[in-house]
Motif scaffolding. Structure first.
Motif, PDB file in Angstrom:
ATOM      1  N   GLY A  29       0.814  -1.218   0.000  1.00 49.97           N
ATOM      2  CA  GLY A  29       0.000   0.000   0.000  1.00 49.97           C
ATOM      3  C   GLY A  29       0.838   1.255   0.000  1.00 49.97           C
ATOM      4  O   GLY A  29       1.859   1.350  -0.691  1.00 49.97           O
ATOM      5  N   ASN A  30       0.427   2.232   0.805  1.00 52.17           N
ATOM      6  CA  ASN A  30       1.141   3.506   0.875  1.00 52.17           C
ATOM      7  C   ASN A  30       2.498   3.386   1.545  1.00 52.17           C
ATOM      8  O   ASN A  30       3.307   4.317   1.476  1.00 52.17           O
ATOM      9  N   HIS A  31       2.760   2.272   2.206  1.00 51.82           N
ATOM     10  CA  HIS A  31       4.029   2.106   2.907  1.00 51.82           C
ATOM     11  C   HIS A  31       5.125   1.560   2.003  1.00 51.82           C
ATOM     12  O   HIS A  31       6.286   1.507   2.398  1.00 51.82           O
ATOM     13  N   SER A  32       4.774   1.154   0.798  1.00 50.98           N
ATOM     14  CA  SER A  32       5.751   0.691  -0.180  1.00 50.98           C
ATOM     15  C   SER A  32       6.015   1.822  -1.166  1.00 50.98           C
ATOM     16  O   SER A  32       5.234   2.052  -2.092  1.00 50.98           O
ATOM     17  N   SER A  33       7.106   2.530  -0.962  1.00 52.13           N
ATOM     18  CA  SER A  33       7.367   3.732  -1.766  1.00 52.13           C
ATOM     19  C   SER A  33       7.703   3.408  -3.209  1.00 52.13           C
ATOM     20  O   SER A  33       7.213   4.053  -4.143  1.00 52.13           O
ATOM     21  N   TYR A  34       8.577   2.420  -3.416  1.00 52.59           N
ATOM     22  CA  TYR A  34       9.019   2.054  -4.754  1.00 52.59           C
ATOM     23  C   TYR A  34       8.619   0.609  -5.044  1.00 52.59           C
ATOM     24  O   TYR A  34       8.992  -0.299  -4.305  1.00 52.59           O
ATOM     25  N   ASN A  35       7.899   0.402  -6.128  1.00 53.93           N
ATOM     26  CA  ASN A  35       7.408  -0.932  -6.476  1.00 53.93           C
ATOM     27  C   ASN A  35       8.035  -1.368  -7.795  1.00 53.93           C
ATOM     28  O   ASN A  35       7.568  -0.981  -8.872  1.00 53.93           O
ATOM     29  N   PHE A  36       9.079  -2.155  -7.693  1.00 57.82           N
ATOM     30  CA  PHE A  36       9.839  -2.555  -8.871  1.00 57.82           C
ATOM     31  C   PHE A  36       9.715  -4.044  -9.141  1.00 57.82           C
ATOM     32  O   PHE A  36       9.932  -4.495 -10.263  1.00 57.82           O
ATOM     33  N   LEU A  83      -0.802  -0.872 -10.699  1.00 54.30           N
ATOM     34  CA  LEU A  83       0.572  -1.005 -10.215  1.00 54.30           C
ATOM     35  C   LEU A  83       1.170   0.391 -10.068  1.00 54.30           C
ATOM     36  O   LEU A  83       1.683   0.975 -11.031  1.00 54.30           O
ATOM     37  N   ARG A  84       1.095   0.915  -8.858  1.00 56.76           N
ATOM     38  CA  ARG A  84       1.485   2.314  -8.620  1.00 56.76           C
ATOM     39  C   ARG A  84       2.970   2.428  -8.229  1.00 56.76           C
ATOM     40  O   ARG A  84       3.582   1.510  -7.754  1.00 56.76           O
ATOM     41  N   ARG A  85       3.478   3.611  -8.450  1.00 57.12           N
ATOM     42  CA  ARG A  85       4.824   4.025  -8.030  1.00 57.12           C
ATOM     43  C   ARG A  85       5.902   3.046  -8.505  1.00 57.12           C
ATOM     44  O   ARG A  85       6.711   2.557  -7.728  1.00 57.12           O
ATOM     45  N   ASN A 115      17.134   3.805   2.936  1.00 61.84           N
ATOM     46  CA  ASN A 115      15.789   4.228   2.541  1.00 61.84           C
ATOM     47  C   ASN A 115      15.061   4.756   3.770  1.00 61.84           C
ATOM     48  O   ASN A 115      14.784   4.002   4.702  1.00 61.84           O
ATOM     49  N   VAL A 116      14.774   6.041   3.796  1.00 64.50           N
ATOM     50  CA  VAL A 116      14.080   6.650   4.931  1.00 64.50           C
ATOM     51  C   VAL A 116      12.583   6.412   4.780  1.00 64.50           C
ATOM     52  O   VAL A 116      11.980   6.769   3.763  1.00 64.50           O
ATOM     53  N   TYR A 117      11.978   5.790   5.799  1.00 66.19           N
ATOM     54  CA  TYR A 117      10.529   5.580   5.815  1.00 66.19           C
ATOM     55  C   TYR A 117       9.805   6.812   6.344  1.00 66.19           C
ATOM     56  O   TYR A 117       8.784   7.233   5.806  1.00 66.19           O
ATOM     57  N   ASP A 151      18.257   7.834   0.526  1.00 61.71           N
ATOM     58  CA  ASP A 151      16.995   8.063  -0.179  1.00 61.71           C
ATOM     59  C   ASP A 151      15.963   8.577   0.809  1.00 61.71           C
ATOM     60  O   ASP A 151      15.610   7.896   1.772  1.00 61.71           O
ATOM     61  N   LEU A 152      15.468   9.784   0.581  1.00 66.35           N
ATOM     62  CA  LEU A 152      14.489  10.413   1.462  1.00 66.35           C
ATOM     63  C   LEU A 152      13.053  10.057   1.085  1.00 66.35           C
ATOM     64  O   LEU A 152      12.108  10.618   1.640  1.00 66.35           O
ATOM     65  N   GLY A 153      12.891   9.120   0.162  1.00 60.29           N
ATOM     66  CA  GLY A 153      11.564   8.599  -0.126  1.00 60.29           C
ATOM     67  C   GLY A 153      10.754   9.465  -1.071  1.00 60.29           C
ATOM     68  O   GLY A 153      11.237  10.423  -1.665  1.00 60.29           O
ATOM     69  N   VAL A 154       9.474   9.097  -1.208  1.00 64.41           N
ATOM     70  CA  VAL A 154       8.593   9.762  -2.160  1.00 64.41           C
ATOM     71  C   VAL A 154       7.856  10.920  -1.486  1.00 64.41           C
ATOM     72  O   VAL A 154       7.707  10.963  -0.272  1.00 64.41           O
ATOM     73  N   GLY A 155       7.411  11.846  -2.311  1.00 61.13           N
ATOM     74  CA  GLY A 155       6.659  12.995  -1.806  1.00 61.13           C
ATOM     75  C   GLY A 155       7.542  14.213  -1.655  1.00 61.13           C
ATOM     76  O   GLY A 155       8.617  14.139  -1.046  1.00 61.13           O
ATOM     77  N   PHE A 156       7.092  15.326  -2.202  1.00 65.02           N
ATOM     78  CA  PHE A 156       7.894  16.551  -2.145  1.00 65.02           C
ATOM     79  C   PHE A 156       7.857  17.163  -0.752  1.00 65.02           C
ATOM     80  O   PHE A 156       6.803  17.302  -0.133  1.00 65.02           O
TER      81      PHE A 156
END
Length: 436
Positions: free
Chosen positions: A136-143, A178-180, A326-328, A363-368
């Motif tokens: 969900g929202n806790h998975s920043s990068y989905n590869f 399949l987001r992000r 990876n910063v959560y 990596d400071l993660g997703v979101g500005f």
């Protein structure tokens, strides 16, 4: 256990696949709809694109069913922290049952060897069933997880061929969202790039740690920044002994987590935003990550904290994968020390510590966030893919894209967007105050 559908994807006519796609290159195999029963009675879906090799694709409902293959791809292939076995297993145990979702983990084999894993879960919304990334929202990068050979083969496939593979593995699923999905990760281009996709509403931010902390600072007006941090630290020391660093004991790690959950709930309530960390099972998920990480050289979750006079003032939760930090999350207390920016101070000191530990990237993660631009010089572009698997799925995706277009239109009007955000925060603050 495996999905109970068997489909040999060997010779489906091109007209069935997609009338608007280009004619296939000679090396791309044809596909057909003939069904066969697997010799062992279990289901599998097979896609063949060359005389001596093929993908065998099947879906599993328990991560432990393919733990050996999963860990093999972790060690030899390309993945993010969010697709590591223990991360997904913890989420599947604690959160998916609360979300009323079922794992549908797609394993692909190439020439009999583990080739890729897509950690998906399925949920029912009204009359349709949808597959999404686990996390969900806790998975920043989905590869996903990919061998280099599998990524090269997948990149040569057309959209309709990939959709047919997923349709065979995900029996009964109407569509996948399949987001992000990073367009590139660890120098590997997104293997699923042929799917219909559009840019995500968010992006990731990171920077390299090569050369040590002095080299990192030199690129970012380091002298001035260091003086400001040292000034803030002096003022905090006037209130008590200043301590910061990575937490080593499980007890203190859980205390730092408690601090984060409390502060995050307060801030999001004031801002009128949903608290994904307060969703059922999420607290237990993060505690499980912390517990599993105790003996890992690259932890799934480690906590860093800043204390003044023994009191926690700021915390950072992060993970390490292939020397990438990876910063959560990060939060700090809004108290008398807040003007001294304890969150900024802790971030500064943690980056220095990561350099000392020989980490390669931060990596400071997703979101500005404005503070991310002060550190980061790499922006990770992400895409959302929409995969129709049935006619109902086609209709559902059309509705999703209409809603997304309306949101995009609203975002492009700064006046309306800011007023909407203000109204949401205003209502949330008053509701929060009324519940206190």
């Amino acid at each position: 256990m495996r999905d109970k559908v068997v489909w040999n994807l060997a010779c489906i006519p091109n007209s069935f696949l997609n009338a608007d796609c280009q004619q296939p290159a000679p090396r791309v195999a044809r596909m057909n709809s003939r069904l066969n029963t697997a010799a062992d009675g279990e289901a599998q879906a097979v896609w063949s694109d060359r005389p001596c090799g093929r993908f065998e694709v099947a879906a599993f409902t328990n991560p432990s069913d393919i733990e050996r293959e999963w860990r093999q791809l972790e060690s030899t292939g390309v993945a993010t922290i969010f697709q590591r076995y223990d991360w997904v297993d913890a989420y599947a145990r604690h959160v998916l049952p609360k979300e009323k979702a079922t794992p549908a983990i797609v394993l692909g084999r190439l020439d009999g060897n583990p080739a890729f894993i897509l950690p998906l879960a399925t949920s029912t919304f009204g009359p349709v069933r949808v597959a999404t990334w686990i996390g969900g929202n806790h998975s920043s990068y989905n590869f996903g997880l990919w061998s280099h050979e599998a990524a090269a083969v997948m990149a040569s496939m057309r959209r309709t061929q990939i959709e047919a593979m997923l349709r065979a593995a995900l029996d009964g699923v109407d569509y996948a969202v399949l987001r992000r999905m990073p367009r590139i990760h660890d120098d590997m281009a997104q293997p699923l790039a042929a799917l219909s996709r559009s840019p995500s509403h968010t992006e990731g931010y990171s920077f390299a740690l090569a050369g040590g902390f002095a080299a990192v600072l030199q690129k970012r007006n380091g002298g001035s920044r260091q003086r400001k941090i040292q000034s803030k630290e002096r003022k905090m020391r006037e209130a008590g002994v200043l301590e910061y660093g990575t937490v080593r004991s499980l007890e203190r790690g859980n205390a730092a987590l408690d601090f984060f959950f409390e502060q995050k709930a307060l801030r999001l309530a004031e801002q009128g935003q949903l608290n994904s960390f307060g969703a059922p099972g999420v607290t237990d998920f993060f505690r499980d990550l912390l517990d599993r990480s105790r003996h890992m050289s690259e932890p799934l979750l480690e906590m860093a904290e800043l204390r003044v006079g023994g009191k926690i003032c700021a915390v950072i939760g992060s993970a390490i994968h292939r020397k990438r930090v990876n910063v959560y999350f990060m939060t700090f207390a809004r108290d008398e020390l807040a003007p001294q920016s304890p969150g900024q101070v802790l971030t500064f000191r943690q980056i220095a510590e990561c350099c000392e530990r020989g980490m390669a990237a931060y990596d400071l993660g997703v979101g500005f966030e404005d503070f991310k631009t002060h550190w980061c010089d790499v922006i990770h572009e992400l895409d959302d893919a929409y995969v129709p698997l049935t006619s109902r799925g086609n209709a559902a995706i059309a509705a999703i894209q209409l809603g997304r277009a309306a949101t995009d239109q609203l975002r492009r009007n700064p006046f309306l967007w800011q007023r909407l955000k203000w109204l949401r925060a205003y209502l949330a603050r008053h509701a929060f105050a009324g519940n206190r």
